[in-house]
Write a protein that holds these residues in place. Structure first.
Motif, mmCIF file in Angstrom:
data_model
loop_
_atom_site.group_PDB
_atom_site.id
_atom_site.type_symbol
_atom_site.label_atom_id
_atom_site.label_comp_id
_atom_site.label_asym_id
_atom_site.label_seq_id
_atom_site.Cartn_x
_atom_site.Cartn_y
_atom_site.Cartn_z
ATOM 1 N N UNK A 1 -12.183 10.382 1.781
ATOM 2 C CA UNK A 1 -11.886 9.488 2.929
ATOM 3 C C UNK A 1 -10.694 8.360 2.701
ATOM 4 N N UNK A 2 -10.989 7.693 1.529
ATOM 5 C CA UNK A 2 -10.182 6.409 1.366
ATOM 6 C C UNK A 2 -8.568 7.135 1.016
ATOM 7 N N UNK A 3 -8.491 8.124 0.085
ATOM 8 C CA UNK A 3 -7.470 8.590 -0.376
ATOM 9 C C UNK A 3 -6.445 9.160 0.893
ATOM 10 N N UNK A 4 -7.480 9.934 1.785
ATOM 11 C CA UNK A 4 -6.872 10.549 3.122
ATOM 12 C C UNK A 4 -6.334 9.315 4.000
ATOM 13 N N UNK B 1 -10.233 4.548 -5.067
ATOM 14 C CA UNK B 1 -9.393 5.628 -4.844
ATOM 15 C C UNK B 1 -8.421 5.568 -3.877
ATOM 16 N N UNK B 2 -8.322 4.603 -2.701
ATOM 17 C CA UNK B 2 -7.248 4.589 -1.878
ATOM 18 C C UNK B 2 -6.143 3.615 -2.047
ATOM 19 N N UNK B 3 -5.866 3.489 -3.414
ATOM 20 C CA UNK B 3 -4.777 2.290 -3.715
ATOM 21 C C UNK B 3 -3.419 2.808 -4.468
ATOM 22 N N UNK B 4 -3.271 3.974 -4.156
ATOM 23 C CA UNK B 4 -2.007 4.605 -4.768
ATOM 24 C C UNK B 4 -0.874 4.200 -3.982
#
Ligand SMILES: Cc1cc2nc3c(=O)[nH]c(=O)nc-3n(C[C@H](O)[C@H](O)[C@H](O)COP(=O)(O)O)c2cc1C
Length: 362
Positions: free
Chosen positions: A306-309, A1-4
């Motif tokens: 957390x990954x997105x933040x 989820x942190x790959x945008x």
């Protein structure tokens, strides 16, 4: 989820992940939402008059606040009911802030409570407390804040009474924390201790406790002066993201008067509408030491915890580095008002007008 790839992506993801009630609680504000729109409109009407041909091959975005080094001049402000946006609530924000290297101010109006967060994620952070008890209760809370290792204590002074947020009222939406017995910040049936707060209380805290005190919600230079006089450690310019008093001055426009009143004696933090790296640079040009980004924090949390933040913070860092270099400045401490002028905003502003591609269907 942190790959945008962009900050626009986090907004799209957050909206997809939240139901209408939680989404409106996040983006909404008080009454006509004019304070909210004014925050953005003013930010969009401060424009750069950059300098060129400085060697900007190395830029430094780090700053100091409350004895901590912030990797970028950003604080993650208190967000009540943050657990509505990401399951681990305050602990998730604490983790992201610690891992990235920015300062988090935990709200008393969210879960888990401040002592649990301190155990789960040891690290420097600030605790923001809404009063739900008398002075003896407050003293006990501050002692426990100190014992739990918090590096600062924050009073939010713009929320002595709770505002009317029509998006929530029309749907009968109750913020998650207020649904629990412990979340009654302003219990309509009980004593509203928050409404009794006064300068005497600030003086009491400063006399009795050895923990840096932040007063959040300062707009008027006279109040900023008074904060300095009673020994407050950080003045925090805020209109609560437009969620409290409607029709205030935009925070970025209140900032210069407060900075002048404080006259370098203590740091000034500002929030209200800041969504992009360039916004942060504008706040620093006008004299803030750091900028708070509330909805940015909540949107990133809702986009994927957390990954997105972490991803959002690193995109923000890149935006800050680029804006810094392109204004011809290598160190955030060297930003100054001469790099900004006032012009018309391009179009009517709204809470998400920092993300114009959304309107084109991206
Ligand atoms: C969903 C939400 C909940 C908030 N809860 C609190 C809170 O518990 N305590 C507080 O001092 N401020 C609270 N705020 C205000 C933020 O700390 C901050 O001042 C504001 O969000 C800044 O404006 P921005 O959202 O435009 O960045 C909240 C803001 C939002 C959006």
């Amino acid at each position: 989820m942190g790959d945008f790839k962009t900050l626009t992506d986090i907004v799209r993801l957050a909206q997809a992940n939240l139901d209408k009630g939680d989404w409106d609680y996040l983006v909404g504000a008080a009454d006509t939402e004019a304070s909210l729109r004014r925050n953005r409109s003013a930010l969009e009407s401060w424009v750069f008059l950059p300098r060129i041909l400085q060697d900007v091959s190395k830029v430094n975005t780090a700053t100091q606040l409350l004895g901590q080094t912030l990797r970028i001049p950003v604080v993650l402000p208190p967000i009540g009911s943050i657990q509505a946006f990401t399951e681990q609530g305050g602990s998730a924000v604490a983790k992201a802030a610690d891992e990235f290297g920015v300062l988090h101010i935990l709200s008393s109006s969210c879960a888990p409570d401040f002592e649990t967060v301190a155990q789960e994620v040891p690290g420097p952070r600030v605790y923001q407390l809404y009063l739900s008890g008398d002075q003896a209760w407050l003293d006990d809370q501050i002692e426990r804040t100190i014992a739990s290792g918090y590096v600062g204590f924050c009073l939010t002074a713009d929320t002595q009474v709770y505002s009317r947020r029509e998006r929530d009222l029309m749907k009968g939406y109750v913020p998650m924390q207020a649904r629990t017995a412990t979340g009654t910040m302003l219990d309509p049936g009980g004593v509203n201790y928050q409404s009794t707060m006064s300068w005497d209380l600030v003086a009491h805290i400063k006399e009795k406790f050895d923990i840096p005190l932040i007063v959040k919600g300062v707009m008027n230079p006279e109040d900023a002066k008074r904060c300095v006089d009673v020994g407050v450690d950080v003045v925090y310019v805020s209109n609560h993201g437009g969620r409290q008093l409607d029709h205030t001055l935009a925070c970025i426009d209140a900032l210069p008067g407060v900075v002048e009143a404080v006259d370098g004696r203590i740091p000034v933090v500002v929030d209200g509408g800041f969504m992009r790296g360039a916004d942060v640079i504008k706040g620093l040009c006008l004299g803030a030491t750091a900028v708070g980004m509330g909805r940015f924090e909540a949107l990133a949390a809702a986009a994927g915890g957390v990954p997105a933040m972490l991803r959002a913070l690193s995109i923000l860092e890149r935006e800050i580095q680029i804006s810094l270099a392109l204004t011809g400045v290598t160190n955030v401490a060297d930003l100054h008002p001469g790099l900004l002028v006032r012009d018309q905003p391009l179009r009517p502003s709204h809470v998400l007008s920092a993300f114009p591609l959304l309107e084109e269907g991206y």
